[in-house]
Design an enzyme around this catalytic site. Structure first.
Site, PDB file in Angstrom:
ATOM      1  N   GLY A  23       0.817  -1.210   0.000  1.00 22.83           N
ATOM      2  CA  GLY A  23       0.000   0.000   0.000  1.00 22.83           C
ATOM      3  C   GLY A  23       0.844   1.250   0.000  1.00 22.83           C
ATOM      4  N   GLY A  28       5.356   7.893   1.696  1.00 18.46           N
ATOM      5  CA  GLY A  28       6.039   6.667   1.354  1.00 18.46           C
ATOM      6  C   GLY A  28       5.156   5.454   1.175  1.00 18.46           C
ATOM      7  CG  ASP A 139      -5.595   9.500  13.595  1.00 17.91           C
ATOM      8  OD1 ASP A 139      -6.751   9.881  13.309  1.00 17.91           O
ATOM      9  OD2 ASP A 139      -4.692   9.390  12.757  1.00 17.91           O
ATOM     10  CE  LYS A 141      -7.683   8.489  10.441  1.00 15.69           C
ATOM     11  NZ  LYS A 141      -7.537   9.802   9.851  1.00 15.69           N
ATOM     12  CG  ASN A 144      -5.067   5.304  11.440  1.00 14.17           C
ATOM     13  OD1 ASN A 144      -4.465   5.263  10.366  1.00 14.17           O
ATOM     14  ND2 ASN A 144      -5.312   6.425  12.079  1.00 14.17           N
ATOM     15  CG  ASP A 157      -1.176   5.524  11.041  1.00  6.25           C
ATOM     16  OD1 ASP A 157      -0.346   6.380  11.343  1.00  6.25           O
ATOM     17  OD2 ASP A 157      -1.635   5.368   9.898  1.00  6.25           O
ATOM     18  CB  THR A 175     -10.518  12.211  10.339  1.00  6.81           C
ATOM     19  OG1 THR A 175      -9.379  11.552   9.813  1.00  6.81           O
ATOM     20  CG2 THR A 175     -11.487  12.501   9.230  1.00  6.81           C
TER      21      THR A 175
HETATM   22  P1  ATP Z   1      -0.400   7.575   6.625  1.00  5.12           P
HETATM   23  O1  ATP Z   1       0.020   6.627   7.692  1.00  5.12           O
HETATM   24  O2  ATP Z   1       0.729   8.110   5.832  1.00  5.12           O
HETATM   25  O3  ATP Z   1      -1.339   8.608   7.074  1.00  5.12           O
HETATM   26  P2  ATP Z   1      -1.695   5.326   5.540  1.00  5.12           P
HETATM   27  O4  ATP Z   1      -2.063   4.814   6.883  1.00  5.12           O
HETATM   28  O5  ATP Z   1      -2.699   5.226   4.469  1.00  5.12           O
HETATM   29  O6  ATP Z   1      -1.244   6.798   5.574  1.00  5.12           O
HETATM   30  P3  ATP Z   1       0.548   3.611   5.572  1.00  5.12           P
HETATM   31  O7  ATP Z   1       0.423   3.388   7.021  1.00  5.12           O
HETATM   32  O8  ATP Z   1       1.831   4.050   5.027  1.00  5.12           O
HETATM   33  O9  ATP Z   1      -0.417   4.647   5.027  1.00  5.12           O
HETATM   34  O10 ATP Z   1       0.068   2.311   4.812  1.00  5.12           O
HETATM   35  C1  ATP Z   1      -0.347   2.310   3.487  1.00  5.12           C
HETATM   36  C2  ATP Z   1      -1.171   1.060   3.237  1.00  5.12           C
HETATM   37  O11 ATP Z   1      -0.309  -0.082   3.248  1.00  5.12           O
HETATM   38  C3  ATP Z   1      -2.189   0.777   4.308  1.00  5.12           C
HETATM   39  O12 ATP Z   1      -3.372   1.441   4.067  1.00  5.12           O
HETATM   40  C4  ATP Z   1      -2.314  -0.732   4.239  1.00  5.12           C
HETATM   41  O13 ATP Z   1      -3.183  -1.116   3.209  1.00  5.12           O
HETATM   42  C5  ATP Z   1      -0.934  -1.167   3.872  1.00  5.12           C
HETATM   43  N1  ATP Z   1      -0.167  -1.526   5.073  1.00  5.12           N
HETATM   44  C6  ATP Z   1       0.519  -0.694   5.863  1.00  5.12           C
HETATM   45  N2  ATP Z   1       1.106  -1.323   6.873  1.00  5.12           N
HETATM   46  C7  ATP Z   1       0.785  -2.628   6.742  1.00  5.12           C
HETATM   47  C8  ATP Z   1       1.095  -3.814   7.492  1.00  5.12           C
HETATM   48  N3  ATP Z   1       1.832  -3.754   8.598  1.00  5.12           N
HETATM   49  N4  ATP Z   1       0.593  -4.983   7.064  1.00  5.12           N
HETATM   50  C9  ATP Z   1      -0.178  -5.019   5.958  1.00  5.12           C
HETATM   51  N5  ATP Z   1      -0.506  -3.945   5.208  1.00  5.12           N
HETATM   52  C10 ATP Z   1      -0.036  -2.762   5.583  1.00  5.12           C
HETATM   53 MG    MG Z   2      -1.613   5.154   8.291  1.00  6.27          MG
END
Ligand code: ATP
Ligand code: MG
Length: 277
Positions: A23, A28, A139, A141, A144, A157, A175
């Site tokens: 994702g 990043g 946070d 929701k 997360n 998160d 949010t």
């Molecule tokens: P941000 O944290 O930047 O606000 P976000 O939560 O959408 O945004 P990331 O936490 O970077 O972004 O994760 C992006 C996506 O990657 C997630 O929405 C999820 O689908 C996937 N992902 C992230 N971490 C994991 C994990 N530990 N295991 C499985 N999938 C994950």
């Molecule tokens: Mg996130």
């Protein structure tokens, strides 16, 4: 990846085989990866330093790492370690194999009450653990929350989490839909913000949308939150309404404490072992 090793070892990218992307976030990307020596599968989150600096979130990331790396709970995503090179920061995260709860919720529109009650019960256990460590998440929701192998909820998160108590926290973060009155009104807040968010989460799981959402404007949502303008659709059970109403209370001190959430009839009915130690 034994934790003793994770604590001491200095990781680098060469320790991992990086696989498919999982994702993309604000900062990043996240990839499936395997630690070469142990074959342990993890999620590797790669952040660009330049973007972190530009958005002025380095301190926040530091706090996220500091907090999340010390937490050990089945419903909290593990952060095994981190490393960096000239351009990037890498977070070694527990891999949540079933992905985002948010996607599942959108797929079925709303969860049946037993499923929602199980998630809320797991969430409550995780929050009890966090609050005992004086961490408030702030946070909560569906975006997360991730799902593990057995479909168990994992809080991810910790970008907005803080160590409580701390005098004045008036910054508006997160949010709007999930923010309690004391935060939208810019007043002092404490760990009781997470009780409010738990009520919002419960409502969104059961109805498919958060209770105070107002498509017309940010301002309209704000007003509905401040008035606790709560309405339930007909299909919600009396027990579920009761729990939500006890969490979505204007005065933070009057919200149902977490220990009593576990004792609530709606949680008990769908989680026979809810209050077990
Ligand atoms: P941000 O944290 O930047 O606000 P976000 O939560 O959408 O945004 P990331 O936490 O970077 O972004 O994760 C992006 C996506 O990657 C997630 O929405 C999820 O689908 C996937 N992902 C992230 N971490 C994991 C994990 N530990 N295991 C499985 N999938 C994950
Ligand atoms: Mg996130």
């Amino acid at each position: 990846m034994a934790s003793s090793r994770a604590d001491e070892h200095r990781w680098s990218l060469s320790d991992f085989d990086v696989g498919r992307p999982l994702g993309k976030g604000k900062f990043g990307r996240v990839y499936l990866a395997r630690e070469r020596k142990s074959n342990y599968v993890v999620a590797l989150k790669i952040l660009f330093k330049s973007e972190l600096v530009q958005a002025k979130v380095e301190k926040q990331l530091r706090r996220e790492i500091e907090i999340q790396s010390h937490l050990r709970h089945p419903n909290i995503l593990r952060l095994y370690g981190y490393f960096y090179d000239a351009k990037r920061v890498y977070l070694i995260l527990e891999y949540a194999i079933k992905g985002e709860i948010y996607k599942q919720l959108r797929k079925c529109e709303r969860f049946p009450e037993p499923r929602a009650a199980q998630y809320i019960c797991q969430m409550t256990h995780a929050l009890i653990y966090l609050h005992r460590k004086h961490v408030i998440h702030r946070d909560i929701k569906p975006e997360n929350l991730l799902l593990g192998m057995k479909g168990e909820l994992k809080i991810a998160d910790f970008g907005w989490s803080v160590h409580a108590p701390n005098a004045r926290r008036t910054t508006l973060c997160g949010t709007l839909d999930y923010l309690p009155p004391e935060m939208v009104e810019g007043r002092d807040h404490n760990e009781k913000v997470d009780l409010w968010s738990l009520g919002i989460l419960c409502y969104e799981f059961l109805v498919g949308v958060p209770p105070f959402e107002d498509p017309s404007s940010y301002r309209a949502t704000y007003k509905r939150i401040a008035r606790v303008d709560l309405q339930f659709p007909d299909y919600l059970s009396a027990d579920a309404r009761d729990l939500i109403s006890r969490l979505l209370i204007y005065t933070p001190e009057d919200r149902l404490p977490l220990s009593q959430v576990l004792q609530h009839p709606w949680i008990q009915r769908h989680n026979p072992d809810a209050a077990a130690p």
